[in-house]
Design an enzyme around this catalytic site. Sequence first.
Site, short mmCIF file in Angstrom:
data_model
loop_
_atom_site.label_atom_id
_atom_site.label_comp_id
_atom_site.label_asym_id
_atom_site.label_seq_id
_atom_site.Cartn_x
_atom_site.Cartn_y
_atom_site.Cartn_z
N GLY A 22 -97.29 -28.10 -24.68
CA GLY A 22 -97.84 -27.80 -23.36
C GLY A 22 -99.31 -27.42 -23.37
O GLY A 22 -99.97 -27.48 -22.34
N ARG B 112 -86.50 -23.61 -35.27
CA ARG B 112 -85.52 -22.62 -34.86
C ARG B 112 -84.09 -22.94 -35.25
O ARG B 112 -83.20 -22.13 -35.03
CB ARG B 112 -85.63 -22.38 -33.35
N ASP C 42 -100.14 -18.64 -18.06
CA ASP C 42 -99.33 -19.14 -19.17
C ASP C 42 -97.94 -18.52 -19.18
O ASP C 42 -97.38 -18.24 -20.23
CB ASP C 42 -100.02 -18.89 -20.53
#
Lengths: 582, 249
Positions: free
Chosen positions: A192, A131, A317
């Site tokens: 994660g 990013r 999630d």
Amino acid sequence: MKKFTLSALVAAMAIAGTAQAGVTDKDILNDQMTTGDVLTYGMGLRGQRYSPMDKINTETVKDMRPVWAFSFGGEKQRGQESQPMVKDGVMYVTASYSRVFAVDTKTGEELWEYNARLPDGIMPCCDVINRGVALYDDLVIFGTLDAKLVALNNKTGKVVWKKTVEDYKAGYSITAAPIIVKGKVITGVSGGEFGIVGKVEAYDAKTGKLAWTRPTVEGHMGYIWKDGKKVENGISGGQAGKTWPGDLWKSGGAATWLGGTYDADVDLLFFGTGNPAPWNSHLRPGDNLFSSSRLAIDPDTGKIVWHFQTTPHDGWDYDGVNELVSFDYKEGGKTVKAAATADRNGFMYVLNRENGDFIRGFPFIDEITWAKGLDPKTGRPIYDEAFRPGNPADSKDGKKGSSVHAVPGFLGGKNWMPISYSQDTGLFYVPSNEWAMDIWNEPTAYKKGAAYLGAGFTIKPMNDDYIGVMRAMDPKTGKEVWRYKNYSPLWGGVLSTKGNLVFFGTPEGYLLGLDAKNGEVKYKFNTGSGIVGSPITWEQDGSQYLSVVSGWGGAVPLWGGEVAKRVKHLNQGGTVWTFKLP
Amino acid sequence: MKQKISALALSAVISLPAYAVTDPLESPLWDYMRKTFIGNEPYVFDDQVKVELPEFAEDPTQVPITVDASALSGDIQRIISWADLNPIQHIFTYHPHPDIIPRMSLRIKVQQSTAVRAAVLTKDGVWHIGGRYLEAAGGGCSTPSMANADPYWESHLGEMKSRLFPREEGGRYKFKVIHPMDTGLVDAIPEFYIETISVRSEGGEPLARMELSPPVSENPVITFDVRDASKKHRIWLRDNGGNEFEQEL
């Protein structure tokens, strides 16, 4: 005549001299208001993505034209989620597969490129994206898919220092842009879905020396380095086992995969944390701190000052990583030091950024099923247990729990794509998506480097004619002021300007410029591949420039379900487009 | 005599039989390479600079070469080695030290048959050019490294093995380091190679130094000679990815 030339030369040299200066902490703090450069991810450490430039405005934008386009080349044409930076006539932009390019902002010519040699064993869950970089002194610093921080010389692209943040074989990676606060480079980690333990770390930006590390799962010890010595700095959350059963905190997730913001007024870092691991929430009764939360962290010590958990005991999630954007507003004649965030779970939150107190929260998508609402005092969700996936232990064979139709889907009311706050309209511009999912739980166990979900899922559009919705949200009332609908999901960042414009891209390839007050389309240009990056604007030689990276990819095509057919015809790419008025 | 040739005396070189004035290897790229690596500085072709090669490069990804400039020992500022017809011509640049004999062996990749050169800059500012022609089947630079097919390197990057062989005078070190040495010429594999090798004293003082380029073969095997084998030595490496490795030999 000769004298004139000489003095002109001296003047030119003086300008060149200042232009060559390295990036300082002061430059970074002032970034939002200095139009000649873009030094921070978020166009200012608060992450407002607002520019005080108005040469390109609702009247003039129709004449905006591309001035150059720069291809990242190679076969790695996918997933370009980068936000470029600009300093002294050079653009620093990252590309998929941990690449960095330096480009001449006048001509679009490449000055150098850095290509990380990635091991085959990297485990990015959601595409090989990056990013953006952080700039400090003469360094260009970024995180790699094999979980390293690399500092490059801004003139040559050669590695000055490199540090291993974590073990990529355990599922760690870095995709977010680091930020620089008080001479330290601050980074989070991704992973994660692999049962990693999230953390925020600060490194000396010039040398790469570790300054402190703060785990984001309750029970893990933080450390600070004093005079080169590693010193215990308090267990996150005080002790293990308060909000986690057994030893599940040891692989508790809460990845800090989207990086963070910083506000100098309160001198706090704001980092969001991802889902608790595994997805199957029946394995971990409790709030599972500090998963799906916003953490305010002291930049000097790495201590958690306050936290706000958006989805305690997450089962869908609903990562809480989304950027917390600081802003001030007036109420009853008083200035409120607030911060807002639009969560994966479909609610937008306005918090007091000094202490994390809940001010208000409201849905920013049309339907939410998993919660009936938010507690008006605390902001804690009021769950609708009918929409939590069933416990596999309750099923006949113990292998699959009952499936539920939950809204929003796991990709969230909003995913990673950053919001923007206009200081002129006082509105937040939220790139959101209307989708649901069927989700069910399965048994699972932690194994290093393996996916740790315990869930099956498939995503479904809510409407036939659109998924993406760009929304203008009023943080004082929670009301939607206008919306712009898009056929495919929105997956790129937003920029607002004093020119009363809101810029963002679509997977269909369009760079759009909308009237900030009413959402009317004022500009549209197709960049040839889907836009999933974040636009920037800056000033050069008296002209306002605008750049955006084009290159379809990211998580949507990987986890598509029924959404896939809306995006499967979209072509990949990897190009920086730069525009200005003629 | 040979060491005394200066830039001004170069015109006289023509009459000296020991030096050829045109490229003895008749490489079409000689002039271009000369400008690239030594610019307009004075030079001679000198048999004292020895480049040893196999008769034929059986494996174009692992061609053993030896550069021996020990005849000019003590008078050397710098050595540059290159292969004229490789897509990346530069092989290494060597910075000498009195403790290390200027003779080194390593393995290289070649893309086609080519002249392999060593240019030795002596303290009087003259380049002494040695070289030989290598017959090769080619393709060595654009073949994916073995590392590309086998993730072994990922967990063993920078691991070194070394051995000391006693010599009549001093000793010979041979060491091998695990590194893909990717050229960047293979699709989708970025260049990734050891840039710097430094031989250090036991106390960490830098002695001789080599700057490598990607034509050095995967998992480099490098041999060099020390004058005093009773002293301990260390090797320090850094690659273009910023990884650093150090080990006692």
